[in-house]
Scaffold this motif. Sequence first.
Motif, PDB file in Angstrom:
ATOM      1  N   ASP A 113       0.835  -1.206   0.000  1.00  0.00           N
ATOM      2  CA  ASP A 113       0.000   0.000   0.000  1.00  0.00           C
ATOM      3  C   ASP A 113       0.867   1.254   0.000  1.00  0.00           C
ATOM      4  O   ASP A 113       2.069   1.213   0.243  1.00  0.00           O
ATOM      5  CB  ASP A 113      -0.987  -0.001   1.175  1.00  0.00           C
ATOM      6  N   LYS A 114       0.253   2.390  -0.292  1.00  0.00           N
ATOM      7  CA  LYS A 114       0.994   3.642  -0.468  1.00  0.00           C
ATOM      8  C   LYS A 114       1.635   4.146   0.815  1.00  0.00           C
ATOM      9  O   LYS A 114       2.560   4.946   0.771  1.00  0.00           O
ATOM     10  CB  LYS A 114       0.092   4.720  -1.059  1.00  0.00           C
ATOM     11  N   ASP A 115       1.189   3.690   1.973  1.00  0.00           N
ATOM     12  CA  ASP A 115       1.745   4.129   3.256  1.00  0.00           C
ATOM     13  C   ASP A 115       2.940   3.295   3.712  1.00  0.00           C
ATOM     14  O   ASP A 115       3.573   3.617   4.703  1.00  0.00           O
ATOM     15  CB  ASP A 115       0.673   4.095   4.346  1.00  0.00           C
ATOM     16  N   THR A 116       3.233   2.226   3.011  1.00  0.00           N
ATOM     17  CA  THR A 116       4.316   1.328   3.403  1.00  0.00           C
ATOM     18  C   THR A 116       5.580   1.678   2.618  1.00  0.00           C
ATOM     19  O   THR A 116       5.533   1.895   1.417  1.00  0.00           O
ATOM     20  CB  THR A 116       3.921  -0.138   3.136  1.00  0.00           C
ATOM     21  N   VAL A 117       6.705   1.728   3.315  1.00  0.00           N
ATOM     22  CA  VAL A 117       7.983   2.073   2.703  1.00  0.00           C
ATOM     23  C   VAL A 117       8.837   0.814   2.609  1.00  0.00           C
ATOM     24  O   VAL A 117       9.025   0.112   3.594  1.00  0.00           O
ATOM     25  CB  VAL A 117       8.720   3.140   3.546  1.00  0.00           C
ATOM     26  N   LEU A 118       9.342   0.533   1.419  1.00  0.00           N
ATOM     27  CA  LEU A 118      10.250  -0.593   1.200  1.00  0.00           C
ATOM     28  C   LEU A 118      11.435  -0.093   0.382  1.00  0.00           C
ATOM     29  O   LEU A 118      11.251   0.430  -0.719  1.00  0.00           O
ATOM     30  CB  LEU A 118       9.553  -1.737   0.457  1.00  0.00           C
ATOM     31  N   LYS A 119      12.633  -0.232   0.936  1.00  0.00           N
ATOM     32  CA  LYS A 119      13.858   0.133   0.232  1.00  0.00           C
ATOM     33  C   LYS A 119      14.845  -1.019   0.358  1.00  0.00           C
ATOM     34  O   LYS A 119      14.872  -1.710   1.371  1.00  0.00           O
ATOM     35  CB  LYS A 119      14.486   1.392   0.825  1.00  0.00           C
ATOM     36  N   CYS A 120      15.671  -1.206  -0.688  1.00  0.00           N
ATOM     37  CA  CYS A 120      16.705  -2.238  -0.669  1.00  0.00           C
ATOM     38  C   CYS A 120      18.010  -1.644  -1.171  1.00  0.00           C
ATOM     39  O   CYS A 120      18.016  -0.733  -2.002  1.00  0.00           O
ATOM     40  CB  CYS A 120      16.326  -3.413  -1.563  1.00  0.00           C
ATOM     41  N   GLN A 121      19.128  -2.185  -0.647  1.00  0.00           N
ATOM     42  CA  GLN A 121      20.457  -1.759  -1.073  1.00  0.00           C
ATOM     43  C   GLN A 121      21.409  -2.942  -0.960  1.00  0.00           C
ATOM     44  O   GLN A 121      21.338  -3.724  -0.017  1.00  0.00           O
ATOM     45  CB  GLN A 121      20.950  -0.601  -0.211  1.00  0.00           C
ATOM     46  N   PRO A 134      36.904 -14.454   0.547  1.00  0.00           N
ATOM     47  CA  PRO A 134      35.928 -14.299  -0.539  1.00  0.00           C
ATOM     48  C   PRO A 134      35.018 -13.095  -0.258  1.00  0.00           C
ATOM     49  O   PRO A 134      34.753 -12.755   0.890  1.00  0.00           O
ATOM     50  CB  PRO A 134      35.135 -15.603  -0.497  1.00  0.00           C
ATOM     51  N   THR A 135      34.580 -12.447  -1.318  1.00  0.00           N
ATOM     52  CA  THR A 135      33.662 -11.325  -1.177  1.00  0.00           C
ATOM     53  C   THR A 135      32.244 -11.867  -1.121  1.00  0.00           C
ATOM     54  O   THR A 135      31.835 -12.653  -1.982  1.00  0.00           O
ATOM     55  CB  THR A 135      33.809 -10.352  -2.364  1.00  0.00           C
ATOM     56  N   HIS A 136      31.510 -11.464  -0.101  1.00  0.00           N
ATOM     57  CA  HIS A 136      30.107 -11.842   0.043  1.00  0.00           C
ATOM     58  C   HIS A 136      29.255 -10.695  -0.467  1.00  0.00           C
ATOM     59  O   HIS A 136      29.538  -9.528  -0.184  1.00  0.00           O
ATOM     60  CB  HIS A 136      29.765 -12.110   1.508  1.00  0.00           C
ATOM     61  N   ILE A 137      28.227 -11.006  -1.226  1.00  0.00           N
ATOM     62  CA  ILE A 137      27.313  -9.999  -1.764  1.00  0.00           C
ATOM     63  C   ILE A 137      25.934 -10.294  -1.183  1.00  0.00           C
ATOM     64  O   ILE A 137      25.430 -11.410  -1.338  1.00  0.00           O
ATOM     65  CB  ILE A 137      27.285 -10.043  -3.301  1.00  0.00           C
ATOM     66  N   ARG A 138      25.366  -9.310  -0.504  1.00  0.00           N
ATOM     67  CA  ARG A 138      24.051  -9.471   0.126  1.00  0.00           C
ATOM     68  C   ARG A 138      23.205  -8.246  -0.162  1.00  0.00           C
ATOM     69  O   ARG A 138      23.720  -7.175  -0.480  1.00  0.00           O
ATOM     70  CB  ARG A 138      24.188  -9.620   1.647  1.00  0.00           C
ATOM     71  N   THR A 139      21.907  -8.402  -0.023  1.00  0.00           N
ATOM     72  CA  THR A 139      20.984  -7.294  -0.182  1.00  0.00           C
ATOM     73  C   THR A 139      20.253  -7.081   1.138  1.00  0.00           C
ATOM     74  O   THR A 139      19.749  -8.041   1.729  1.00  0.00           O
ATOM     75  CB  THR A 139      19.961  -7.574  -1.304  1.00  0.00           C
ATOM     76  N   LEU A 140      20.200  -5.851   1.577  1.00  0.00           N
ATOM     77  CA  LEU A 140      19.468  -5.472   2.793  1.00  0.00           C
ATOM     78  C   LEU A 140      18.197  -4.745   2.343  1.00  0.00           C
ATOM     79  O   LEU A 140      18.272  -3.794   1.573  1.00  0.00           O
ATOM     80  CB  LEU A 140      20.313  -4.548   3.666  1.00  0.00           C
ATOM     81  N   CYS A 141      17.067  -5.226   2.817  1.00  0.00           N
ATOM     82  CA  CYS A 141      15.786  -4.583   2.518  1.00  0.00           C
ATOM     83  C   CYS A 141      15.114  -4.202   3.830  1.00  0.00           C
ATOM     84  O   CYS A 141      15.203  -4.933   4.814  1.00  0.00           O
ATOM     85  CB  CYS A 141      14.871  -5.504   1.733  1.00  0.00           C
TER      86      CYS A 141
END
Length: 142
Positions: A113-121, A134-141
């Motif tokens: 819904d329009k009131d919910t904020v979701l961001k990922c990086q 080794p390099t680990h690649i992860r996504t934080l949301c």
Amino acid sequence: MAIANHYRLTTPDTILDGRYKKAPGEDKDVAADQLSRATLLLGVTNGQRVHAVYTTELRKDMSFTGIWGRVEDPERSVDMLFLTSATAARKDKRLSTFTWSGSPQRLTPDGLDKDTVLKCQGTRFTLADTDDKPTHIRTLCA
């Protein structure tokens, strides 16, 4: 006056069409003072913590950690989470390197819904206690 939406974070037994199953015994409690500091910093009142680790038969893992409660300013809370995560990662002795990939990107999947904020990086890091680094690649949301 608009009525506030109420959500609660839960961890189902399986995710992604059943490919990932929740690992037993992974729901660890966080100390009350740590939860209190985190919720205060993020602008969450009556905060509750939830955590689960999911795994596949091929040993691919996915971790889910969250805090839910009353949030007055969702955009600020999400931005603060990214800011505090970066600060914590730079101080984390278990990591030898840590960098963000780009900046947090706002997402609007179907059903959000329009009131919910979701961001990922994205993040890239290496662990300090490994020989081959080794390099680990992860996504934080959030």
